[in-house]
Design a protein around this motif. Structure first.
Motif, mmCIF file in Angstrom:
data_model
loop_
_atom_site.group_PDB
_atom_site.id
_atom_site.type_symbol
_atom_site.label_atom_id
_atom_site.label_comp_id
_atom_site.label_asym_id
_atom_site.label_seq_id
_atom_site.Cartn_x
_atom_site.Cartn_y
_atom_site.Cartn_z
ATOM 1 N N GLU A 282 0.831 -1.205 0.000
ATOM 2 C CA GLU A 282 0.000 0.000 0.000
ATOM 3 C C GLU A 282 0.861 1.249 0.000
ATOM 4 O O GLU A 282 2.029 1.229 0.389
ATOM 5 C CB GLU A 282 -0.924 -0.009 1.234
ATOM 6 C CG GLU A 282 -0.180 -0.084 2.550
ATOM 7 C CD GLU A 282 -1.099 -0.262 3.741
ATOM 8 O OE1 GLU A 282 -2.310 -0.479 3.535
ATOM 9 O OE2 GLU A 282 -0.617 -0.181 4.874
ATOM 10 N N GLN A 283 0.240 2.338 -0.448
ATOM 11 C CA GLN A 283 0.926 3.625 -0.438
ATOM 12 C C GLN A 283 -0.093 4.748 -0.384
ATOM 13 O O GLN A 283 -1.172 4.675 -0.973
ATOM 14 C CB GLN A 283 1.820 3.765 -1.677
ATOM 15 C CG GLN A 283 1.092 3.639 -3.006
ATOM 16 C CD GLN A 283 2.048 3.543 -4.182
ATOM 17 O OE1 GLN A 283 2.972 2.742 -4.181
ATOM 18 N NE2 GLN A 283 1.820 4.375 -5.184
ATOM 19 N N GLY A 284 0.248 5.796 0.385
ATOM 20 C CA GLY A 284 -0.656 6.933 0.524
ATOM 21 C C GLY A 284 -0.146 7.884 1.591
ATOM 22 O O GLY A 284 1.021 7.826 1.998
ATOM 23 N N LYS B 12 -4.799 6.742 7.889
ATOM 24 C CA LYS B 12 -4.875 6.943 6.446
ATOM 25 C C LYS B 12 -5.769 8.131 6.127
ATOM 26 O O LYS B 12 -6.821 8.314 6.740
ATOM 27 C CB LYS B 12 -5.442 5.685 5.767
ATOM 28 C CG LYS B 12 -4.528 4.477 5.832
ATOM 29 C CD LYS B 12 -5.158 3.296 5.103
ATOM 30 C CE LYS B 12 -4.231 2.095 5.080
ATOM 31 N NZ LYS B 12 -4.806 0.945 4.358
ATOM 32 N N TRP C 179 -5.460 6.287 -1.562
ATOM 33 C CA TRP C 179 -4.461 5.255 -1.328
ATOM 34 C C TRP C 179 -4.526 4.216 -2.448
ATOM 35 O O TRP C 179 -5.592 3.958 -3.010
ATOM 36 C CB TRP C 179 -4.711 4.548 0.013
ATOM 37 C CG TRP C 179 -4.144 5.300 1.181
ATOM 38 C CD1 TRP C 179 -4.545 6.509 1.652
ATOM 39 C CD2 TRP C 179 -3.063 4.877 2.020
ATOM 40 N NE1 TRP C 179 -3.788 6.881 2.727
ATOM 41 C CE2 TRP C 179 -2.868 5.887 2.993
ATOM 42 C CE3 TRP C 179 -2.253 3.744 2.065
ATOM 43 C CZ2 TRP C 179 -1.880 5.792 3.977
ATOM 44 C CZ3 TRP C 179 -1.272 3.639 3.036
ATOM 45 C CH2 TRP C 179 -1.090 4.660 3.980
ATOM 46 N N GLU D 22 -3.663 0.238 -3.038
ATOM 47 C CA GLU D 22 -3.404 -0.953 -2.239
ATOM 48 C C GLU D 22 -3.420 -2.198 -3.117
ATOM 49 O O GLU D 22 -4.246 -2.333 -4.010
ATOM 50 C CB GLU D 22 -4.452 -1.067 -1.120
ATOM 51 C CG GLU D 22 -4.487 0.160 -0.224
ATOM 52 C CD GLU D 22 -5.523 0.076 0.888
ATOM 53 O OE1 GLU D 22 -6.156 -1.002 1.016
ATOM 54 O OE2 GLU D 22 -5.703 1.066 1.614
#
Length: 328
Positions: free
Chosen positions: A235-237, A244, A248, A250
């Motif tokens: 995941e990234q964000g 969070k 994002w 995922e």
């Protein structure tokens, strides 16, 4: 504790693991109940039964090898500590829908004798402001002569009503030496750490440590120690106030996909475009087929080849609650 045989394994590991990590974070998993069914659960509210923190398995982040994990898994004193939670209140199997099952005949299966089912709520619980957190155990009563706790869920409540829940403990043994474990720790600030371990043909895998926090609403939310940009293999964000926030991306296993209905899926992983507000799902989530190449020798995915494929379905959230799911 049963001995772990890691000498031989089966290719069935892939089949076992595919369906057990659904994208269910922060989804409502309680089923609609009649007043009679709801009335069958009486949550303990005596403050004298509140357990002290920290509670669980300490130093989880340091247990990254099988040599460090096995003594903990086989620690009889720790197992006695879990059983000391006093799981004495029986739970009807239709009270709640659990998000996963495994390859053994566990409760919630029609072909298991009703008398053999054992699901229970602990009288000891966590006092957490206006909320209370309760432990529910699912015992394995059929595969082995001596029943043991296979899963523990932590249930958050408000006004004596369940709001959200998550599995925090797992002791699962499959065929041919395959085994999965989840260990937990709850610190003095009520930050809940979960660590997954898999004994497979590798032969041992440690999943990334994940942390959670119970929000004022009673919903569970992922917790991150540092704000700012976050990125790993799954995941990234953006992290804001430890949760969070915003858009994002995922990459996660997703058991919501019917592989027979969508045969183009060679595995259940999806490319997800998600949105969060204050740590909870918000707006429209878009689930795409995940396109990725694999290492020919190991069979493992090549992370740098991942990209978005065909849109499969969407989910719409309001205040962290799933309102609608639409397949294309």
């Amino acid at each position: 504790m049963h001995k772990i045989n890691i000498a031989c394994f089966s290719i069935l590991f892939f089949l076992f693991s595919c369906g057990t990590r659904a994208q269910t974070e922060n989804k409502t998993i309680y089923t609609e109940k009649s007043s009679a069914a709801q009335g069958s659960i009486s949550f303990n509210t005596h403050k004298t039964d509140c357990i002290s923190l920290p509670f669980g398995y300490s130093d989880l982040s340091k247990r990254t090898t099988s040599d460090a994990v096995l003594p903990v898994l086989q620690d009889e004193n720790k197992l006695k500590e879990l059983n000391a939670l006093k799981f004495e209140t029986p739970i009807r199997k239709d009270w709640v829908s659990l998000p996963e099952e495994y390859d053994v005949f566990l409760p919630f299966r029609e072909n298991v004798n009703e008398k053999n089912n054992r699901i229970a709520m602990a009288s000891d619980f966590l006092c957490y402001g206006d909320q209370s957190l309760y432990f529910m155990a699912v015992y394995n009563t059929v595969r082995y002569a001596q029943p043991f706790i296979e899963k523990i869920y932590l249930i958050s409540t408000r006004d004596n009503t369940p709001v959200d829940m998550k599995r925090i403990y797992l002791h699962h043994e499959g065929e041919m030496g395959f085994a999965r474990y989840t260990l937990f720790n709850i610190d003095k600030n009520y930050i809940i750490s979960l660590q997954d371990y898999e004994f497979t043909e590798d032969p041992f895998t440690v999943k990334p440590l994940q942390q959670y926090q119970i929000l004022p609403s009673g919903k569970w939310a992922r917790y991150y120690e540092h704000d700012g940009i976050y990125k790993d293999e799954e995941e990234q964000g953006i992290v804001k106030n430890h949760h969070k926030e915003g858009k994002w991306i995922e990459f996660k296993s997703n058991s919501s996909i019917d592989l027979q209905k969508y045969p183009e899926f060679t595995d259940p992983y999806t490319y997800l475009e998600a949105e969060y507000k204050n740590g909870l799902p918000a707006g429209t989530w878009k689930f795409y087929k995940l396109l990725q190449n694999y290492n020919e020798k190991t069979g493992k995915p090549l992370i740098n080849t991942r990209k978005k494929g065909k849109l499969i379905y969407t989910e719409t959230y309001r205040d962290g609650i799933l309102e609608k799911q639409e397949f294309q």
